[in-house]
Design a protein around this motif. Sequence first.
Motif, PDB file in Angstrom:
ATOM      1  N   THR A 113       0.828  -1.214   0.000  1.00 39.17           N
ATOM      2  CA  THR A 113       0.000   0.000   0.000  1.00 39.17           C
ATOM      3  C   THR A 113       0.857   1.256   0.000  1.00 39.17           C
ATOM      4  N   GLU A 114       2.098   1.166   0.533  1.00 33.65           N
ATOM      5  CA  GLU A 114       3.004   2.318   0.535  1.00 33.65           C
ATOM      6  C   GLU A 114       3.347   2.717  -0.892  1.00 33.65           C
ATOM      7  N   CYS A 115       3.617   1.718  -1.736  1.00 34.43           N
ATOM      8  CA  CYS A 115       3.943   1.982  -3.147  1.00 34.43           C
ATOM      9  C   CYS A 115       2.739   2.554  -3.883  1.00 34.43           C
ATOM     10  N   VAL A 116       1.578   1.984  -3.631  1.00 36.61           N
ATOM     11  CA  VAL A 116       0.362   2.463  -4.290  1.00 36.61           C
ATOM     12  C   VAL A 116       0.063   3.896  -3.862  1.00 36.61           C
ATOM     13  N   GLY A 117       0.308   4.207  -2.601  1.00 35.29           N
ATOM     14  CA  GLY A 117       0.101   5.575  -2.114  1.00 35.29           C
ATOM     15  C   GLY A 117       0.992   6.570  -2.841  1.00 35.29           C
ATOM     16  N   LEU A 118       2.270   6.213  -3.037  1.00 36.23           N
ATOM     17  CA  LEU A 118       3.183   7.099  -3.763  1.00 36.23           C
ATOM     18  C   LEU A 118       2.755   7.207  -5.222  1.00 36.23           C
ATOM     19  N   LEU A 119       2.344   6.095  -5.823  1.00 34.12           N
ATOM     20  CA  LEU A 119       1.878   6.111  -7.209  1.00 34.12           C
ATOM     21  C   LEU A 119       0.707   7.081  -7.371  1.00 34.12           C
ATOM     22  N   ARG A 120      -0.224   7.043  -6.434  1.00 36.22           N
ATOM     23  CA  ARG A 120      -1.393   7.938  -6.520  1.00 36.22           C
ATOM     24  C   ARG A 120      -0.985   9.406  -6.327  1.00 36.22           C
ATOM     25  N   ASP A 121       0.022   9.637  -5.484  1.00 39.23           N
ATOM     26  CA  ASP A 121       0.556  11.002  -5.326  1.00 39.23           C
ATOM     27  C   ASP A 121       1.134  11.510  -6.647  1.00 39.23           C
ATOM     28  N   ILE A 122       1.943  10.656  -7.288  1.00 43.38           N
ATOM     29  CA  ILE A 122       2.560  11.038  -8.569  1.00 43.38           C
ATOM     30  C   ILE A 122       1.475  11.305  -9.606  1.00 43.38           C
ATOM     31  N   ASP A 123       0.488  10.428  -9.643  1.00 42.26           N
ATOM     32  CA  ASP A 123      -0.605  10.583 -10.610  1.00 42.26           C
ATOM     33  C   ASP A 123      -1.350  11.886 -10.380  1.00 42.26           C
ATOM     34  N   SER A 124      -1.608  12.214  -9.127  1.00 41.26           N
ATOM     35  CA  SER A 124      -2.335  13.441  -8.794  1.00 41.26           C
ATOM     36  C   SER A 124      -1.548  14.686  -9.199  1.00 41.26           C
ATOM     37  N   VAL A 125      -0.241  14.685  -8.907  1.00 43.65           N
ATOM     38  CA  VAL A 125       0.603  15.833  -9.257  1.00 43.65           C
ATOM     39  C   VAL A 125       0.670  16.001 -10.774  1.00 43.65           C
ATOM     40  N   LEU A 126       0.845  14.898 -11.492  1.00 44.27           N
ATOM     41  CA  LEU A 126       0.910  14.981 -12.953  1.00 44.27           C
ATOM     42  C   LEU A 126      -0.417  15.458 -13.536  1.00 44.27           C
ATOM     43  N   GLY A 127      -1.525  15.019 -12.958  1.00 45.42           N
ATOM     44  CA  GLY A 127      -2.832  15.495 -13.403  1.00 45.42           C
ATOM     45  C   GLY A 127      -2.973  16.992 -13.207  1.00 45.42           C
ATOM     46  N   LEU A 128      -2.528  17.487 -12.050  1.00 48.08           N
ATOM     47  CA  LEU A 128      -2.595  18.926 -11.772  1.00 48.08           C
ATOM     48  C   LEU A 128      -1.680  19.715 -12.702  1.00 48.08           C
ATOM     49  N   ALA A 129      -0.619  19.072 -13.189  1.00 47.62           N
ATOM     50  CA  ALA A 129       0.314  19.730 -14.112  1.00 47.62           C
ATOM     51  C   ALA A 129      -0.153  19.636 -15.567  1.00 47.62           C
ATOM     52  N   GLY A 130      -1.279  18.958 -15.788  1.00 46.72           N
ATOM     53  CA  GLY A 130      -1.826  18.889 -17.142  1.00 46.72           C
ATOM     54  C   GLY A 130      -1.315  17.742 -17.988  1.00 46.72           C
ATOM     55  N   TRP A 131      -0.627  16.765 -17.352  1.00 48.13           N
ATOM     56  CA  TRP A 131      -0.198  15.595 -18.103  1.00 48.13           C
ATOM     57  C   TRP A 131      -1.403  14.674 -18.312  1.00 48.13           C
ATOM     58  N   LYS A 132      -1.302  13.741 -19.264  1.00 50.42           N
ATOM     59  CA  LYS A 132      -2.421  12.877 -19.615  1.00 50.42           C
ATOM     60  C   LYS A 132      -2.063  11.409 -19.368  1.00 50.42           C
ATOM     61  N   ARG A 133      -2.750  10.799 -18.403  1.00 48.18           N
ATOM     62  CA  ARG A 133      -2.495   9.382 -18.128  1.00 48.18           C
ATOM     63  C   ARG A 133      -3.177   8.511 -19.168  1.00 48.18           C
ATOM     64  N   VAL A 134      -2.448   7.512 -19.687  1.00 55.64           N
ATOM     65  CA  VAL A 134      -3.003   6.551 -20.630  1.00 55.64           C
ATOM     66  C   VAL A 134      -2.902   5.156 -20.020  1.00 55.64           C
ATOM     67  N   LYS A 135      -3.671   4.229 -20.578  1.00 50.47           N
ATOM     68  CA  LYS A 135      -3.674   2.863 -20.056  1.00 50.47           C
ATOM     69  C   LYS A 135      -2.330   2.196 -20.296  1.00 50.47           C
ATOM     70  N   SER A 136      -1.914   1.428 -19.308  1.00 50.38           N
ATOM     71  CA  SER A 136      -0.669   0.677 -19.455  1.00 50.38           C
ATOM     72  C   SER A 136      -0.954  -0.647 -20.149  1.00 50.38           C
ATOM     73  N   PRO A 137       0.064  -1.284 -20.723  1.00 53.95           N
ATOM     74  CA  PRO A 137      -0.141  -2.575 -21.380  1.00 53.95           C
ATOM     75  C   PRO A 137      -0.672  -3.601 -20.390  1.00 53.95           C
ATOM     76  N   HIS A 138      -1.496  -4.490 -20.864  1.00 50.48           N
ATOM     77  CA  HIS A 138      -2.049  -5.524 -19.995  1.00 50.48           C
ATOM     78  C   HIS A 138      -0.917  -6.393 -19.461  1.00 50.48           C
TER      79      HIS A 138
END
Length: 204
Positions: free
Chosen positions: A89-114
Amino acid sequence: ARAKVNALTFARAARQEADSFEKDIASAKKQAAEAESHLAEAMNRANALTAQLNRLTTSRSLPHSPQIIGSLKPFAGTEYMFTKVCQDTECVGLLRDIDSVLGLAGWKRVKSPHSFPGFVLWGDPKGDDGAGVDLEPGTKVAIQSQDPDLQKRPLSDLPQYVRAAVALNTTLSSNVSPPENTGRLVDIQPGNSPTVSIAVGRKP
């Protein structure tokens, strides 16, 4: 004459006693200085151990500060994906932090390969919107390129997505707290995708 002898004897005794006191004082000062030095060394060791304990027990995070978001905003529109994350959960928490910051910066998240096994982080569990399992330590940023001379070119001459990856890697290495101190560079993999890949491994 006897009085002079007695006075001289007394003066010598007094001088010897004073010398003895001076030696005792000098010895006491030396011992005090050594004790202070040992105390300072012990305090430094205790502070270092406390910092190490805090690093080991505190979950990593990425602050949502205007400075951090501002450093990534020049690359708004850059596509990114999370390819791997550790089973913690520690890793997932950091991942969500990174995702949130990138979203606020206007980056666009795309789906990762299966990938399987993996984590579903967003969306439908039957879809491919998740991340594989990362067994390596630390946070990694990667890009694809077919340019063999990419690393030799000046930063200003690189494609925008490459500069974006470098900016993200610098931001993570400078602002993730507690710091990871990995010194890892952006990984260059063969390919043509302009999407920046991010993997969040366990705490180093």
